[in-house]
Scaffold this motif. Structure first.
Motif, PDB file in Angstrom:
ATOM      1  N   ALA A 115      -2.746  -1.333   2.759  1.00  0.00           N
ATOM      2  CA  ALA A 115      -1.822  -0.799   1.758  1.00  0.00           C
ATOM      3  C   ALA A 115      -1.576  -1.806   0.639  1.00  0.00           C
ATOM      4  O   ALA A 115      -1.540  -1.436  -0.543  1.00  0.00           O
ATOM      5  CB  ALA A 115      -0.505  -0.418   2.427  1.00  0.00           C
ATOM      6  N   ILE A 116      -1.424  -3.073   0.995  1.00  0.00           N
ATOM      7  CA  ILE A 116      -1.193  -4.110  -0.017  1.00  0.00           C
ATOM      8  C   ILE A 116      -2.404  -4.245  -0.935  1.00  0.00           C
ATOM      9  O   ILE A 116      -2.269  -4.329  -2.159  1.00  0.00           O
ATOM     10  CB  ILE A 116      -0.864  -5.459   0.662  1.00  0.00           C
ATOM     11  CG1 ILE A 116       0.521  -5.388   1.308  1.00  0.00           C
ATOM     12  CG2 ILE A 116      -0.933  -6.607  -0.345  1.00  0.00           C
ATOM     13  CD1 ILE A 116       0.860  -6.599   2.153  1.00  0.00           C
ATOM     14  N   ILE A 117      -3.589  -4.259  -0.339  1.00  0.00           N
ATOM     15  CA  ILE A 117      -4.813  -4.408  -1.144  1.00  0.00           C
ATOM     16  C   ILE A 117      -4.983  -3.219  -2.088  1.00  0.00           C
ATOM     17  O   ILE A 117      -5.229  -3.389  -3.287  1.00  0.00           O
ATOM     18  CB  ILE A 117      -6.042  -4.579  -0.230  1.00  0.00           C
ATOM     19  CG1 ILE A 117      -5.976  -5.937   0.468  1.00  0.00           C
ATOM     20  CG2 ILE A 117      -7.336  -4.441  -1.018  1.00  0.00           C
ATOM     21  CD1 ILE A 117      -7.001  -6.124   1.557  1.00  0.00           C
ATOM     22  N   THR A 118      -4.831  -2.016  -1.568  1.00  0.00           N
ATOM     23  CA  THR A 118      -4.977  -0.818  -2.399  1.00  0.00           C
ATOM     24  C   THR A 118      -3.939  -0.782  -3.503  1.00  0.00           C
ATOM     25  O   THR A 118      -4.258  -0.527  -4.670  1.00  0.00           O
ATOM     26  CB  THR A 118      -4.859   0.444  -1.528  1.00  0.00           C
ATOM     27  OG1 THR A 118      -5.818   0.364  -0.473  1.00  0.00           O
ATOM     28  CG2 THR A 118      -5.090   1.687  -2.343  1.00  0.00           C
ATOM     29  N   GLY A 119      -2.699  -1.039  -3.137  1.00  0.00           N
ATOM     30  CA  GLY A 119      -1.624  -1.008  -4.126  1.00  0.00           C
ATOM     31  C   GLY A 119      -1.789  -2.052  -5.208  1.00  0.00           C
ATOM     32  O   GLY A 119      -1.560  -1.779  -6.390  1.00  0.00           O
ATOM     33  N   SER A 120      -2.200  -3.250  -4.829  1.00  0.00           N
ATOM     34  CA  SER A 120      -2.349  -4.302  -5.828  1.00  0.00           C
ATOM     35  C   SER A 120      -3.506  -4.017  -6.791  1.00  0.00           C
ATOM     36  O   SER A 120      -3.413  -4.318  -7.983  1.00  0.00           O
ATOM     37  CB  SER A 120      -2.526  -5.657  -5.167  1.00  0.00           C
ATOM     38  OG  SER A 120      -3.707  -5.700  -4.417  1.00  0.00           O
ATOM     39  N   ILE A 121      -4.576  -3.426  -6.286  1.00  0.00           N
ATOM     40  CA  ILE A 121      -5.690  -3.073  -7.173  1.00  0.00           C
ATOM     41  C   ILE A 121      -5.255  -1.998  -8.169  1.00  0.00           C
ATOM     42  O   ILE A 121      -5.559  -2.088  -9.364  1.00  0.00           O
ATOM     43  CB  ILE A 121      -6.918  -2.618  -6.360  1.00  0.00           C
ATOM     44  CG1 ILE A 121      -7.521  -3.819  -5.634  1.00  0.00           C
ATOM     45  CG2 ILE A 121      -7.967  -1.956  -7.260  1.00  0.00           C
ATOM     46  CD1 ILE A 121      -8.620  -3.472  -4.657  1.00  0.00           C
ATOM     47  N   ILE A 122      -4.532  -1.004  -7.695  1.00  0.00           N
ATOM     48  CA  ILE A 122      -4.056   0.059  -8.583  1.00  0.00           C
ATOM     49  C   ILE A 122      -3.093  -0.500  -9.622  1.00  0.00           C
ATOM     50  O   ILE A 122      -3.206  -0.207 -10.823  1.00  0.00           O
ATOM     51  CB  ILE A 122      -3.415   1.192  -7.756  1.00  0.00           C
ATOM     52  CG1 ILE A 122      -4.485   1.923  -6.951  1.00  0.00           C
ATOM     53  CG2 ILE A 122      -2.660   2.161  -8.658  1.00  0.00           C
ATOM     54  CD1 ILE A 122      -3.936   2.888  -5.921  1.00  0.00           C
ATOM     55  N   ILE A 123      -2.158  -1.327  -9.186  1.00  0.00           N
ATOM     56  CA  ILE A 123      -1.183  -1.907 -10.118  1.00  0.00           C
ATOM     57  C   ILE A 123      -1.876  -2.809 -11.138  1.00  0.00           C
ATOM     58  O   ILE A 123      -1.543  -2.777 -12.331  1.00  0.00           O
ATOM     59  CB  ILE A 123      -0.099  -2.674  -9.332  1.00  0.00           C
ATOM     60  CG1 ILE A 123       0.786  -1.684  -8.583  1.00  0.00           C
ATOM     61  CG2 ILE A 123       0.736  -3.556 -10.245  1.00  0.00           C
ATOM     62  CD1 ILE A 123       1.730  -2.308  -7.583  1.00  0.00           C
TER      63      ILE A 123
END
Length: 98
Positions: A50-58
């Motif tokens: 979740a952290i990896i996905t969210g940080s890439i999107i942000i």
């Protein structure tokens, strides 16, 4: 007289928007480091994902908002600096000049 004051205010506002855009571009690069560091943390796998996905999107959102604020030409120049293909070309051109 009023026209001159309005012109100065517009220029100052453009500078602020440009600096904000550059700041977002740089900050997006820092956010891109989060997915690199996250796998080495002792967090559960679901949270890491979740952290990896969210940080890439942000980071992508921040990059494109920054690109809109600085303008098309400046964003293209900034993006070309980040492309590894251009790193070698830049170095070869400098060797030829010497």
């Amino acid at each position: 007289m009023e026209r001159g004051v309005a012109s100065i205010k517009k220029k100052q506002q453009k500078r602020i928007v440009y600096k904000l855009g550059i700041g977002l571009l740089i900050l997006s690069l820092l956010v891109y480091l989060i997915p690199v560091i996250t796998p080495f943390t002792p967090l559960p796998t679901k949270i890491k994902a979740a952290i990896i996905t969210g940080s890439i999107i942000i980071a992508e959102i921040m990059f494109w908002i920054g690109a809109l604020l600085v303008g098309k030409e400046a964003a293209a120049k900034f993006k070309s600096y980040l492309n590894p293909k251009n790193w070698r070309k830049k170095g070869e051109g400098q060797k030829d000049e010497k």
